[in-house]
Design an enzyme around this catalytic site. Structure first.
Site, PDB file in Angstrom:
ATOM      1  N   ASP A  22     -19.585  -7.249 -52.146  1.00  0.00           N
ATOM      2  CA  ASP A  22     -19.126  -8.481 -51.596  1.00  0.00           C
ATOM      3  C   ASP A  22     -20.493  -9.106 -51.513  1.00  0.00           C
ATOM      4  O   ASP A  22     -20.206 -10.505 -50.963  1.00  0.00           O
ATOM      5  CB  ASP A  22     -18.312  -8.206 -50.361  1.00  0.00           C
ATOM      6  CG  ASP A  22     -16.862  -7.717 -50.587  1.00  0.00           C
ATOM      7  OD1 ASP A  22     -16.491  -8.251 -51.529  1.00  0.00           O
ATOM      8  OD2 ASP A  22     -16.542  -6.914 -49.889  1.00  0.00           O
ATOM      9  N   ASP A  79     -16.887  -6.804 -46.941  1.00  0.00           N
ATOM     10  CA  ASP A  79     -17.160  -5.542 -46.155  1.00  0.00           C
ATOM     11  C   ASP A  79     -17.866  -4.749 -47.076  1.00  0.00           C
ATOM     12  O   ASP A  79     -18.732  -3.806 -46.499  1.00  0.00           O
ATOM     13  CB  ASP A  79     -15.933  -4.702 -45.465  1.00  0.00           C
ATOM     14  CG  ASP A  79     -14.883  -4.554 -46.656  1.00  0.00           C
ATOM     15  OD1 ASP A  79     -15.278  -4.562 -47.694  1.00  0.00           O
ATOM     16  OD2 ASP A  79     -13.492  -4.270 -46.195  1.00  0.00           O
ATOM     17  N   ASP A 115     -10.277 -11.047 -46.672  1.00  0.00           N
ATOM     18  CA  ASP A 115      -9.646  -9.618 -47.160  1.00  0.00           C
ATOM     19  C   ASP A 115      -8.531  -9.445 -45.972  1.00  0.00           C
ATOM     20  O   ASP A 115      -8.058  -9.987 -45.246  1.00  0.00           O
ATOM     21  CB  ASP A 115     -10.707  -8.412 -46.724  1.00  0.00           C
ATOM     22  CG  ASP A 115     -11.919  -8.786 -47.784  1.00  0.00           C
ATOM     23  OD1 ASP A 115     -11.974  -9.092 -48.637  1.00  0.00           O
ATOM     24  OD2 ASP A 115     -13.186  -8.343 -47.098  1.00  0.00           O
TER      25      ASP A 115
END
Length: 1037
Positions: free
Chosen positions: A758, A754, A452
């Protein structure tokens, strides 16, 4: 060997099949001590039994949740009306029994809840205010009455249990029996005390082995216990003493008011107080996959369930073992972690070597016994037997058993556990919590990291940097900038802007312990709320004036958040606010607020101009948000929030600087053959700007999620190796990317996540890395490693330690196999030629401890060095014992065997030994040389390829400590314990000769390392787009 290991001892690092687990267990043989060897291996029978219990409990919960027998509820309600309070509860000031309170929620007893006066009535019964929460001073008192929020755990094993486990070694038991028989035979033949020396020496050596082994195993268990406690320690948000604060899940008590949001795991049983669109996944308890809506009509929340959508406040009604989740966790205590691939492979190596060792031991015993019988036949003594003959045969048997002790490398699988425990402890200190053992070793093979952007590559400390509003762009440089904004637009629009900030938010402004305002929530929300507070806004004012009707929280699929509020003083009038991804919210707008503060139509040319503003913000690496509103007349849509015809109010550019050290970490990854791909939900221009700053985007491709999803399989195969940035991605895109990398390119993939969405990608990846600060509890639960500081550099550190674990295990395997080969051949050749083994039982037990427990402690705990990240990752199907290792093993073994056999048969002449004790001196000298050969070979094993084996040795204090202890105890054994070890004191020149002969291993190893060996098992195909091959051959040496 490798083919045999692949066929019988190959398991997946994540979710291995039952068939594979059973296959390797059935293939294991020649185990000296099953209790110790399989201590870290899951018991499949207990696991199956626990699974049955779990399903039975789930069925019971399903009945309670979905059948809800009315008769049971009426009975419960009737009983509650007439139940008497216990004296303890009365004296504590509560008006309900803990079991009665727990039963209301556990059985979804609506009648019982109604009879108790609803949520407000139960709050009164447990003596708590729904606004102020529990008083901190009451927490111990509540824990005494209602219990603490801890589940039943298997009791920790004490030190003496590990001693007992170590004593279950079959070969040690046999040797102990031999020791007692030796004492029994020795006293009549040699008298007291000389007759007991051999037996007592063996017994003391066994006790020493058991003690050292037990201490090592016990310390490992304590490390794993600490890690297990850390894994379960979840932080939750509650209201206490009128303040919203974070506490450990273990501190939660009945009466606490808990805040729940998307991705949270419900920490205890409780009741819904207030909230919006709360959707809960109860599959972990009931097995039902369909999510359940929770509101005032159905207010029951159960521990262990997951918040799929919405937000809420909850009153805790039962904790710990009074919850269904607590009972379920009790059944899971027996499950145990799956063994790691390295542990399984080394069990296979131990099995192969054990079989070879057993064969050599049997042959040695037969040769020694055969020579003994032939001698008796030649001297016509075959019919004459004495206690001395029995003693000699017993010594032959003990020698054979000792060969098995040394040959069966019981410590190999346990070396992995030791290395993993050490690495996990160090990683926890470095802000990485390893949840699954296998992840630590798998991370060393990672070839791709899909990361990310926000918080991982950037600091996650966001501030509003630029605002476009009423057709003008304002830069927020200092505290006076907020006043500048206020003075440049109309008061009405400024008030509307603040209302959108304070009401369309998933975060909250709370009073800190110092009385100052504190924002609790995501970094993006905090940046907006902090800006609103600096601008003089008061969140409480807006929430009192405008009642919130409905909230649609932000999620990564919608990429926006919306709220519907009632307008005061008007009938059937409401206002919707929407904020989120700039281009997505812009598409929903058909009007905008112009420079005069008037709402006007949004024409195509203005839309292009606004798109340019967004791109300009994004090119400065700003995260852009569009804020829009819509006033709604009447009640045509009910409480539904519209998705079109909004008025664009503002575009906010939020600055989130790149973390220091990220660029260097990315460069290190590339040098290590690890491809870094940034997957983000941000605008592609923002994503590219950040990726360039981090060094991720070089000459690869940046693509948007919608475009990626349209690609065919063939196009995917062509484009995926080149992708370096994926913007505006959905969690499904991340999952698709990970799947293709693993299946089409056979990559070992690590992925960060997070959010709740996901979870599939974290499960699919070889290593799932959840963010400790920004990550939801659902993401953490599905991850293998939790990155506590959300920092990319920490991920690199996990990869470094993963490689270290693998290399350390290989070092130990090389060291132990060398000792095995030398010990087996030396004993067998000596037995065949001279009729006796060169080393006694006590001496061999000491050598076994050097190469087993102490060797593992020294080599398996070596810290990583920078050189590990200058080579490509180990392939998924790489050989455990490489050609380089065989080269080193054979080179050292040939030298040691040659030296020791020459000393055995020509030692007296070479060393010029004479006199009555020449044989004893020679045997002691051979023993001393053998030990020093292992000491120096241990140093050689620190690096299997480089000539300089001393690099970093002073930073490895465990290695130095083991080396020093080995040398000191060897000196004590030779000089002072000769009576038991059958040694005699050596002169200084013989000590010096022992050290010199052993030290020849060092230059010999340097010469051997110059012999070229084809390097196989590393990633040698499907190279990453930016990977540069690393030199090998002489350069590596």
């Amino acid at each position: 060997m490798e083919q045999y290991l692949r066929e019988n001892f190959d398991v997946s690092p994540k979710r291995p099949s039952e068939a594979n687990l059973r296959r390797w267990r059935s293939a294991v043989s020649i185990v000296k001590n099953p209790r110790r060897r399989f201590r870290m291996v899951a018991d499949l029978a207990k696991r199956a039994e626990a699974e049955k219990k779990r399903k039975k409990l789930q069925e019971k919960v399903r009945v309670a949740l979905y059948v809800q027998k009315a008769a049971l509820q009426f009975i419960d309600a009737g009983q509650r009306g007439s139940s008497m309070l216990s004296r303890e509860v009365k004296e504590s000031g509560f008006a309900i029994e803990p079991d009665d309170l727990a039963n209301i929620c556990r059985s979804h007893n609506s009648k019982g809840l109604e009879h108790s006066g609803g949520v407000a009535g139960l709050a009164k019964a447990v003596n708590v205010s729904l606004e102020d929460g529990v008083r901190s001073s009451d927490v111990p008192h509540r824990q005494n009455v209602f219990g603490s929020n801890r589940f039943a755990e298997k009791p920790s094993r004490g030190f003496w249990m590990f001693v007992w486990d170590a004593m279950q070694d079959l070969t040690l038991i046999i040797l102990l029996l031999c020791a007692f028989v030796s004492i029994g035979v020795g006293i009549p033949t040699e008298g007291w005390p000389k007759g007991v020396y051999d037996g007592v020496g063996i017994a003391l050596s066994i006790l020493l082995v058991v003690f050292v082994t037990s201490v090592s195993d016990y310390k490992q268990s304590l490390q794993f216990k600490d890690l297990e406690n850390e894994k379960k320690n979840v932080t939750i948000q509650v209201i206490r003493d009128r303040n919203r604060q974070k506490i450990s899940i273990y501190e939660l008590v009945v009466g606490d008011i808990v805040h729940l949001s998307i991705g949270d795991i419900v920490p205890a049983d409780g009741l819904f107080i207030s909230g919006y669109n709360l959707l809960v996944d109860e599959s972990s308890l009931s097995g039902e996959s369909e999510a359940v809506h929770v509101d005032q009509r159905a207010p029951f929340l159960l521990a262990g369930t997951k918040v799929q959508d919405g937000s809420a406040k909850m009153l805790v009604t039962s904790v710990g073992m009074r919850t269904e989740w607590g009972r379920l966790m009790d059944t899971l205590n027996e499950v145990g972690d799956d063994e790691t691939p390295l542990q399984v492979k080394l069990n296979g190596v131990a099995t192969i070597i054990g079989k070879i060792g057993l064969g050599f031991a049997l042959m040695t015993f037969l040769v020694l016994t055969g020579r003994f019988l032939v001698r008796k036949i030649v001297h016509n003594e075959i019919s004459q037997w004495s206690l001395n003959d029995a003693s000699e045969l017993l010594n032959f048997f003990a020698t054979a058993v000792i060969i098995i002790v040394v040959a069966v490398p019981e410590g190999l699988p346990l070396a992995v556990t030791l290395s993993l425990a050490f690495a996990m402890k160090k990683l926890m200190n470095d802000k990485a919590l390893v949840r699954h053992l296998s992840a630590c070793e798998t991370m060393g093979s990672a070839g791709s990291i899909c990361t990310d952007k926000t918080g991982t590559l950037t600091t996650n400390h966001m501030v509003v940097h630029k605002i476009w509003i009423c057709g003008q762009t304002k830069e927020m440089r200092n505290n006076s900038s907020e006043n500048l904004l206020k003075s440049s637009i109309s008061e009405q629009i400024f008030d509307l802007f603040l209302q959108s900030i304070f009401q369309n938010t998933g975060s909250e402004v709370v009073k800190g312990e110092n009385g100052k305002n504190k924002v609790m929530g995501t970094p993006t929300e905090k940046a907006l709320l902090e800006f609103g507070l600096l601008s003089g806004g008061e969140p409480g004012v807006y929430n009192e004036k405008y009642k919130i009707l409905k909230i649609e929280p932000f999620n990564s699929n919608r990429k926006r958040m919306s709220v519907l509020v009632a307008l005061p003083g008007t009938a059937n009038k409401s206002r919707a606010f929407c904020k989120g991804a700039s281009e997505i919210v812009l598409e929903m707008c058909d009007k905008l607020v112009d420079t005069n503060g008037k709402v006007v139509r949004l024409f195509e040319e203005q839309r292009r101009n606004i798109a340019k503003v967004i791109n300009d913000f994004a090119s400065e690496a700003l995260r852009t948000l569009s804020i829009a509103f819509k006033d709604i007349e009447g009640n045509s849509g009910g409480d539904n929030i519209p998705e079109e015809n909004f008025t664009l109010l503002a575009i906010v550019g939020i600055k989130d600087p790149v973390r220091p050290g990220v660029k260097k970490a990315v460069e290190t990854c590339k040098a290590a053959g690890i491809s870094v791909k940034m997957v983000t939900g941000d605008n592609i221009i923002t994503a590219k700007a950040i990726a360039r700053e981090c060094g991720i985007l070089t000459d690869g491709i940046a693509i948007e999620g919608p475009e990626f999803r349209k690609k065919t399989q063939q196009e995917m195969e062509e484009i995926i190796p080149k992708i370096q940035v994926m913007a505006r991605s959905l969690p499904l895109d991340k999952h698709t990317l990970v799947t293709h990398l693993r299946t089409d390119f056979d990559e070992v993939v690590a992925v960060t996540g997070d959010g709740t969405n996901d979870a599939p990608a974290l499960r699919e990846a070889d290593i799932g890395l959840a963010m400790g600060i920004a990550g939801t509890e659902v993401a953490k639960e599905n991850a293998d490693v939790i990155v506590m500081d959300d920092n990319f550099t920490t991920i690199l550190n996990v990869a470094r330690w993963g490689r270290s674990v693998y290399i350390n295990v290989q070092k130990f395997v090389q060291f132990q196999l060398t000792v095995n080969v030398v010990a087996l051949i030396l004993n067998f050749v000596s037995a065949c030629v001279s009729g006796s083994a060169p080393l006694t039982a006590v001496q061999m037990l000491w050598v076994n401890m050097i190469m087993d427990t102490l060797g593992a402690l020294a080599l398996a705990t070596e810290p990583p060095h920078d050189g590990l990240m200058k080579r490509p990752p180990v392939g998924r199907n790489a050989n455990l014992i490489t050609g380089i290792m065989w080269r080193n093993i054979i080179g050292q073994s040939l030298y040691q065997i040659a030296v020791l056999l020459v000393l055995k048969f020509r030692g007296e002449q070479i060393m010029k030994l004479n006199g009555p004790d020449a044989t004893s001196v020679l045997n002691t000298f051979i023993f001393n040389v053998f030990v020093f050969c292992q000491v120096f070979n241990e140093i050689n094993s620190r690096d299997m390829e480089k000539i300089n084996v001393f690099r970093g040795i002073f930073s490895s204090w465990i290695f130095l400590g083991v080396l020093a202890s080995t040398i000191c105890f060897q000196a004590i054994l030779v000089e002072f314990l000769g009576t038991f070890a059958q040694t005699v004191p050596l002169s200084w020149d013989l000590w010096l000769a022992s050290v010199l002969i052993g030290s020849v291993s060092l230059p010999l190893a340097a010469i051997v390392k110059c012999i070229p060996v084809p390097v196989a098992g590393f990633v040698d195909h499907h190279h990453h787009h930016d990977y540069v091959p690393i030199p090998s051959g002489p350069d590596m040496a």
